[in-house]
Motif scaffolding. Structure first.
Motif, PDB file in Angstrom:
ATOM      1  N   MET A   1       0.849  -1.197   0.000  1.00 21.96           N
ATOM      2  CA  MET A   1       0.000   0.000   0.000  1.00 21.96           C
ATOM      3  C   MET A   1       0.884   1.248   0.000  1.00 21.96           C
ATOM      4  O   MET A   1       1.720   1.416   0.892  1.00 21.96           O
ATOM      5  N   PRO A   2       0.724   2.156  -0.968  1.00 22.49           N
ATOM      6  CA  PRO A   2       1.622   3.317  -1.062  1.00 22.49           C
ATOM      7  C   PRO A   2       1.328   4.362   0.005  1.00 22.49           C
ATOM      8  O   PRO A   2       0.203   4.472   0.510  1.00 22.49           O
ATOM      9  N   ARG A   3       2.355   5.133   0.341  1.00 22.19           N
ATOM     10  CA  ARG A   3       2.179   6.238   1.274  1.00 22.19           C
ATOM     11  C   ARG A   3       1.301   7.321   0.642  1.00 22.19           C
ATOM     12  O   ARG A   3       1.291   7.516  -0.572  1.00 22.19           O
ATOM     13  N   LEU A   4       0.628   8.075   1.495  1.00 22.02           N
ATOM     14  CA  LEU A   4      -0.311   9.091   1.029  1.00 22.02           C
ATOM     15  C   LEU A   4       0.392  10.190   0.237  1.00 22.02           C
ATOM     16  O   LEU A   4      -0.128  10.664  -0.781  1.00 22.02           O
ATOM     17  N   LYS A   6       2.944   9.952  -1.630  1.00 27.45           N
ATOM     18  CA  LYS A   6       3.275   9.458  -2.958  1.00 27.45           C
ATOM     19  C   LYS A   6       2.059   9.516  -3.870  1.00 27.45           C
ATOM     20  O   LYS A   6       2.165   9.875  -5.056  1.00 27.45           O
ATOM     21  N   ARG A  16       6.397  15.465  -3.347  1.00 30.67           N
ATOM     22  CA  ARG A  16       6.259  14.655  -2.126  1.00 30.67           C
ATOM     23  C   ARG A  16       6.520  15.486  -0.880  1.00 30.67           C
ATOM     24  O   ARG A  16       5.821  15.357   0.134  1.00 30.67           O
ATOM     25  N   GLN A  39       0.884   8.022   6.850  1.00 34.98           N
ATOM     26  CA  GLN A  39      -0.266   7.150   6.626  1.00 34.98           C
ATOM     27  C   GLN A  39      -0.247   6.604   5.200  1.00 34.98           C
ATOM     28  O   GLN A  39       0.165   7.266   4.252  1.00 34.98           O
ATOM     29  N   SER A  40      -0.703   5.385   5.043  1.00 31.98           N
ATOM     30  CA  SER A  40      -0.835   4.771   3.728  1.00 31.98           C
ATOM     31  C   SER A  40      -2.288   4.811   3.289  1.00 31.98           C
ATOM     32  O   SER A  40      -3.198   5.003   4.110  1.00 31.98           O
ATOM     33  N   GLU A  42      -5.199   3.480  -0.147  1.00 34.87           N
ATOM     34  CA  GLU A  42      -5.458   2.752  -1.381  1.00 34.87           C
ATOM     35  C   GLU A  42      -5.850   3.741  -2.470  1.00 34.87           C
ATOM     36  O   GLU A  42      -6.341   4.840  -2.184  1.00 34.87           O
TER      37      GLU A  42
END
Length: 317
Positions: A1-4, A6, A16, A39-40, A42
């Motif tokens: 799950m990508p970081r927010l 990103k 970023r 935070q990550s 979706e």
């Protein structure tokens, strides 16, 4: 799950680092809740900045554009001039990689991938950029040597360049990316540019696109693009294609077409077919033409073919 941060950068909201500042300031929400730094999320989550939902998409998109003359390389223009993004589909986060000035044509990469942008523009990666130059005045051997050795500009001497002579100009390959560098180099040697086209970036060329057209690159093509240079064979093919379209000599790869008349060829047959002239019979059939090669061919063979004949590696035709 990508970081927010990103996801925000990929959507074109901010870099970023700036995205991290937005998150720390409490201006970003995920599914209605204020986001926290680190935070990550979706790609399917509802992400908003200052209450305005942003569009996010999974995966990056990269395009190759043949920038035409008169279009500026920027996302928007206060004067209302046409920009490269006006030629592209509307995709969040899409941006040009590097710049071509308004009068320069040629290969331009646009992408949503910030990491790819860094790898193509940072000086440490040293990707080759090749330009086809038409000069206002005839170039001497001394001019070519000057460009190869480096030209003194107001922001320092340029790095050594690769130079190949061409009709009415040359091919110039550099690894730097200074502002309007090629035009300034030509002005410094007293030979202003009449037309300038970037024909290659790294291992990628303009083959398959016309001015104003674009196409999305595959993952394999992105790998080719990331190569620092292209093979000598590919470079020779590129030069032959460009010189054929303009001047009617050299090999033609693909569909045959009418050539433009070049100086000294007026009145001669201007129709070319793939591999031979129309007034010549196919190999091994019919009667050989009685016309001499000098009457039917306006210019000599490409330089590499003449060299091979001299070296004895190719049978003289």
């Amino acid at each position: 799950m990508p970081r927010l941060q990103k996801i925000l950068a990929q959507a074109g909201v901010a870099s970023r680092r700036h995205a991290e500042e937005l998150i720390q300031a409490g201006r970003v929400t995920v599914n209605g809740k204020v986001a926290q730094l680190g935070q990550s999320a979706e790609f399917t989550d509802q992400i908003a900045v200052d209450g305005k939902r942003i569009q996010v998409s999974e995966g990056h998109k990269t395009f190759l554009l043949y920038k035409p003359k008169g279009v500026i390389t920027t996302a928007s223009d206060e004067a209302g001039r046409k920009t490269v993004l006006d030629l592209m589909p509307v995709i969040p986060g899409l941006h040009p990689v590097g710049r071509l000035d308004r009068l320069t044509e040629g290969l331009l990469i646009l992408t949503t991938d910030g990491d790819l942008t860094l790898k193509l523009t940072h000086p440490r990666y040293q990707h080759e950029k090749e330009y086809r130059i038409w000069s206002e005045e005839e170039l001497t051997n001394q001019d070519l040597a000057h460009l190869e050795d480096g030209v003194e500009l107001e922001d320092g001497i340029t790095e050594p360049a690769r130079v190949i002579r061409a009709p009415e100009g040359l091919y110039l390959t550099i690894r730097e990316g200074r502002n309007r560098q090629v035009r300034r180099m030509m002005d410094a040697i007293g030979k202003p540019v009449r037309r300038l086209v970037r024909v290659r970036l790294g291992g990628m060329t303009l083959r398959g696109v016309k001015p104003g057209e674009y196409r999305q690159l595959t993952q394999r093509e992105i790998e080719v693009l990331m190569q620092e240079t292209c093979s000598p064979r590919e470079r020779t093919r590129l030069h032959e294609e460009w010189d054929y379209v303009k001047y009617g000599f050299g090999k033609r790869h693909g569909r045959a077409q009418m050539r433009e008349e070049s100086p000294g060829t007026a009145g001669q047959d201007a129709t070319l077919t793939a591999g031979r002239r129309t007034n010549q019979p196919p190999k091994g059939r019919g009667v050989k033409s009685t016309e001499s090669a000098t009457e039917t061919r306006p210019l000599s063979r490409p330089r590499n073919a003449e060299r091979d004949v001299r070296n004895g590696t190719r049978r003289k035709r």
